[in-house]
Motif scaffolding. Structure first.
Motif, short mmCIF file in Angstrom:
data_model
loop_
_atom_site.label_atom_id
_atom_site.label_comp_id
_atom_site.label_asym_id
_atom_site.label_seq_id
_atom_site.Cartn_x
_atom_site.Cartn_y
_atom_site.Cartn_z
N VAL A 1 33.22 11.47 56.27
CA VAL A 1 33.80 10.88 55.18
C VAL A 1 35.78 10.82 55.96
CG1 VAL A 1 34.99 10.29 53.49
CG2 VAL A 1 31.94 9.80 53.47
N GLU B 1 32.64 18.43 55.35
CA GLU B 1 31.59 17.45 55.81
C GLU B 1 30.83 17.68 57.26
OE1 GLU B 1 30.88 13.15 54.66
OE2 GLU B 1 33.35 13.89 54.60
N GLY C 1 38.03 8.19 55.26
CA GLY C 1 38.36 8.85 54.09
C GLY C 1 40.20 7.60 53.86
N ARG D 1 28.18 7.25 51.39
CA ARG D 1 28.53 8.31 51.43
C ARG D 1 30.23 7.88 51.50
NH1 ARG D 1 27.28 13.60 54.58
NH2 ARG D 1 24.67 13.75 53.55
N THR D 2 30.43 6.93 51.88
CA THR D 2 31.81 6.21 51.65
C THR D 2 32.02 5.95 50.80
OG1 THR D 2 32.05 6.30 54.45
CG2 THR D 2 33.50 5.22 52.97
N TRP E 1 32.67 7.98 48.26
CA TRP E 1 33.73 9.09 48.13
C TRP E 1 35.14 7.28 47.31
CZ3 TRP E 1 38.91 7.75 49.93
CH2 TRP E 1 39.65 9.00 50.17
N ARG E 2 34.91 6.42 47.66
CA ARG E 2 36.36 5.86 47.57
C ARG E 2 36.34 5.23 45.90
NH1 ARG E 2 34.88 1.39 52.86
NH2 ARG E 2 35.98 2.94 54.68
N HIS F 1 36.49 9.49 43.91
CA HIS F 1 37.92 11.32 44.37
C HIS F 1 38.79 10.57 43.89
CE1 HIS F 1 40.19 7.79 46.27
NE2 HIS F 1 41.18 7.99 46.72
N HIS G 1 32.59 14.93 43.85
CA HIS G 1 34.29 14.94 44.90
C HIS G 1 35.55 15.45 44.00
CE1 HIS G 1 33.12 13.36 48.54
NE2 HIS G 1 32.93 12.36 48.10
#
Length: 677
Positions: free
Chosen positions: A86, A94, A151, A329-330, A333-334, A337, A360
């Motif tokens: 990410v 990571e 990210g 995982r992405t 995060w999106r 975060h 996060h």
């Protein structure tokens, strides 16, 4: 089984790999990928059958190269794969999801042919299955807006289309140095971009590591004039490439992604992707004369060359698994975060929610609507609220359990493996459009690779007998009456899906009566809801035995479905599970799966559900696109396939004794609620 480079995929030959860079020893996942690939990391002096591991052309690579020169032990060059993580590796947060292990050279160094270059030059790359996988991989990466680092918000705005994209890179980048490029090369590239596109806007894309303050780029503020825009926003490379009329790069991976997006980038360096007829090379490499397609380039660089790692199963895997893992995982995060302020969450839910949504940035819990808004605005956080507690929390994202939840009941405080975030409404409330409804409508244009994944998922779910709660239970009693059998699943009668989505029939007893009246000659089987059987929620039907031909107490729901021809329901999820298993379903309410032409709808119509997806598209929306999944073993976001595997094998931590005691207290309080009404 041997791969394209001659490595055994099943049992890689063990070989000692001597290293002189501490990162190989401290980065456990890197060491694990090497180990699974057949290399045992060691320190000391190599023997004649050993190898030396160096990290690309890092500042410490000379140590291993010097030992190699003295001992003649061959060098294994190690680099991150082209889908890494990410956040950038320099963030230190990571490990990579894959490595490029090269015994010949480095993919970005044209001085010597690398293993990747040999694949591109010599491998037939003509296998239909391989090329179909490549095309599917290109589509899957674009659909999920994935890149080497991820990210960014895929919905972040990009400039209006029509610009020429000029890609900056960081000073000291090994691929730039290996190409013999420097700041003057980048200035030359900018000059040609302007000269060859007179009057066009020039968009100089700043490298993410430059934006993060890790390393400077090659361009300076004074390098352009009014037609040059320096663009440093974190945006999707796929959306950025969509708006470009030309792409210029020295050796950036974004040049490779530009090829996959349909561009013919102009290159001023010598990265691995030049020389194959897919780029306009201003510094050509004469030994590369073969002409390849995009799919062939992708197949070599993304399928045959890297070693991909599955962190949930702790094993090497195929590219498809790596894409699914990085996507999960992405997406987390999106979503997360910025951090969340959460409302309406019971105390026992807070720890599981923190593990899922607070990785996060820790969740702040605040039930008062005004205070929740204030805290969110102060810290630039998002707001979430448990869907059933959303009143007064306008604008908050609603949270609910997903459709593959756990091995055990939510009412027994078993944490969920899947949760949904809905920014429009919630799936069980048909009075307003939900994000799931939007996804189902859009699924009619689902690409073939995504459809194939959903088809595989349906097959696995039905084969393994996985459902929402996976409680198991008894088989239907022997000697059930013969005939057309109808299963009537009971529901929790104060459930929000009935309050909001049921029609005229709103109780289990009325549902049984309606099924019997419409089907007087059928065999009607009634299955009480597990929460009701456990005494945790209302919905008991004392005279069920008089209304049905048989009552399937504590019966396994899949065994019950296997024993019937069709299902009559108000809004039960068992209707969706019946559809997945090819059963006819009649709905007296309007659950999320009704109204699309897949069910016999007897409830109030919903004209906005005009799209006509098939079952595969519906399943993709409901089980892949809509929920998020959390692996209870690794405590990480995961693809749906991992969640199904955990539910299938039972490899899930059990609730604590304290949770079970709290569950019993909660059930007793629910049973006594009428005393306080």
């Amino acid at each position: 089984m041997v791969d394209a480079l001659g490595h055994s995929a099943a049992e890689p030959p063990p070989r000692r790999l001597y290293v002189y860079n501490g990162g190989f020893l401290t980065q456990g996942k890197v060491r694990r990928i090497l180990e699974l690939s057949g290399y045992r990391v060691r320190i000391g002096t190599p023997g004649p059958t050993d190898m030396i591991g160096v990290w690309g052309q890092s500042p410490t690579a000379w140590r291993g190269e010097a030992v190699s020169a003295r001992t003649e032990a061959p060098v294994l060059r190690v680099e991150d794969a082209f889908l890494r993580s990410v956040l950038p590796g320099r963030s230190g947060k990571e490990p990579p999801l894959g490595l490029c292990l090269d015994e010949s050279g480095l993919h970005f160094d044209p001085a010597h042919p690398s293993d990747l270059e040999r694949l591109l030059a010599d491998h037939p790359l003509d296998d239909t299955a391989l090329l179909n996988r490549a095309r599917a991989g290109i589509e899957a990466i674009a659909r999920a807006h994935l890149s080497k680092y991820n990210g960014f918000d895929p919905d972040a705005p990009v400039p209006d289309p029509g610009y020429v994209l000029v890609i900056d890179q960081t000073e000291g980048d090994a691929s730039v140095t290996a190409s013999g490029a420097d700041r003057n090369t980048f200035l030359e590239m900018l000059y040609y971009a302007r000269d060859e596109h007179p009057g066009a806007r020039i968009l100089v894309k700043t490298h993410p590591e430059t934006v993060a303050g890790h390393r400077p780029g090659h361009f300076r503020d004074g390098d352009g004039d009014a037609d040059v825009i320096f663009f440093d926003a974190a945006v999707s490379p796929h959306r950025l490439l969509e708006g470009a009329v030309g792409v210029y790069t020295v050796s950036s991976q974004l040049g490779f992604e530009a090829i996959l997006a349909g561009h013919r980038p102009v290159t001023f360096g010598q990265p691995f992707y030049i020389g194959w007829g897919l780029t306009d090379d201003r510094k050509p490499l004469d030994r590369r004369q073969r002409r390849l397609t995009r799919a062939q380039l992708f197949a070599a660089a993304m399928i045959l060359y890297p070693r991909w790692y599955d962190p949930c199963r702790d094993r090497l895997c195929e590219l498809e698994d790596a894409i699914a893992t990085l996507d999960a995982r992405t997406r987390a995060w999106r979503d997360d975060h910025r951090g969340w302020v959460a409302s309406g969450m019971r105390l026992w839910k807070r720890a599981p929610l923190q593990r899922v949504f607070g990785r996060h940035r820790k969740i702040l819990f605040e039930d008062r609507p005004d205070q929740a808004r204030t805290r969110a605005d102060k810290d630039n956080r998002r707001r979430m609220v448990w869907a059933g507690k959303a009143e007064g929390h306008d604008g908050a994202v609603r949270v609910e359990d997903g459709f593959l939840r756990s091995r055990g009941l939510g009412a027994e405080l078993v944490p969920p493996l899947s949760l949904v975030l809905d920014d429009l409404g919630i799936y069980y409330d048909p009075t307003t459009e939900s994000r799931l409804e939007w996804l189902i409508a859009a699924s009619v244009t689902l690409p073939d690779p995504a459809r194939a994944r959903a088809e595989r998922l349906i097959a696995r779910l039905t084969r393994a007998g996985v459902t929402k709660y996976n409680l198991g239970g008894a088989a239907p009693p022997p000697g059930l009456p013969v005939g057309r059998r109808i299963l009537v699943p009971g529901q929790v009668e104060d459930d929000a899906s009935i309050r909001l989505g049921a029609g005229m029939v709103r109780t289990n007893r009325a549902l049984l009566q309606a099924a019997r009246k419409a089907n007087p000659a059928a065999v009607v089987l009634y299955k009480p809801h597990p929460d009701v059987e456990a005494g945790l929620r209302p919905g008991a039907v004392p005279d069920a035995a008089d209304l049905a031909d048989a009552v399937l107490d504590r019966t396994d729901p899949i065994a019950a479905l296997d024993a019937v021809d069709e299902v009559w329901t108000m809004t039960s999820l068992l209707g969706f599970e019946a559809l997945l298993r090819g059963k006819r379903v009649t709905c007296l309410g309007m659950p999320f799966y009704a109204g699309w032409g897949l069910t016999d709808d007897r409830g109030p119509p919903l004209p906005r559900r005009a799209a006509r997806p098939d079952l595969i598209a519906l399943a993709h929306a409901a089980l892949i696109d809509y929920p998020r999944y959390h692996d209870p073993v690794t405590d990480q976001p995961c693809p749906v396939e991992i969640a199904v595997e955990r539910l299938e094998t039972g490899d899930i931590p059990r609730p604590s004794r304290a949770n079970r005691a709290l569950s019993k207290l909660q059930g007793w309080l629910a049973s006594q609620a009428h005393l306080w009404r």
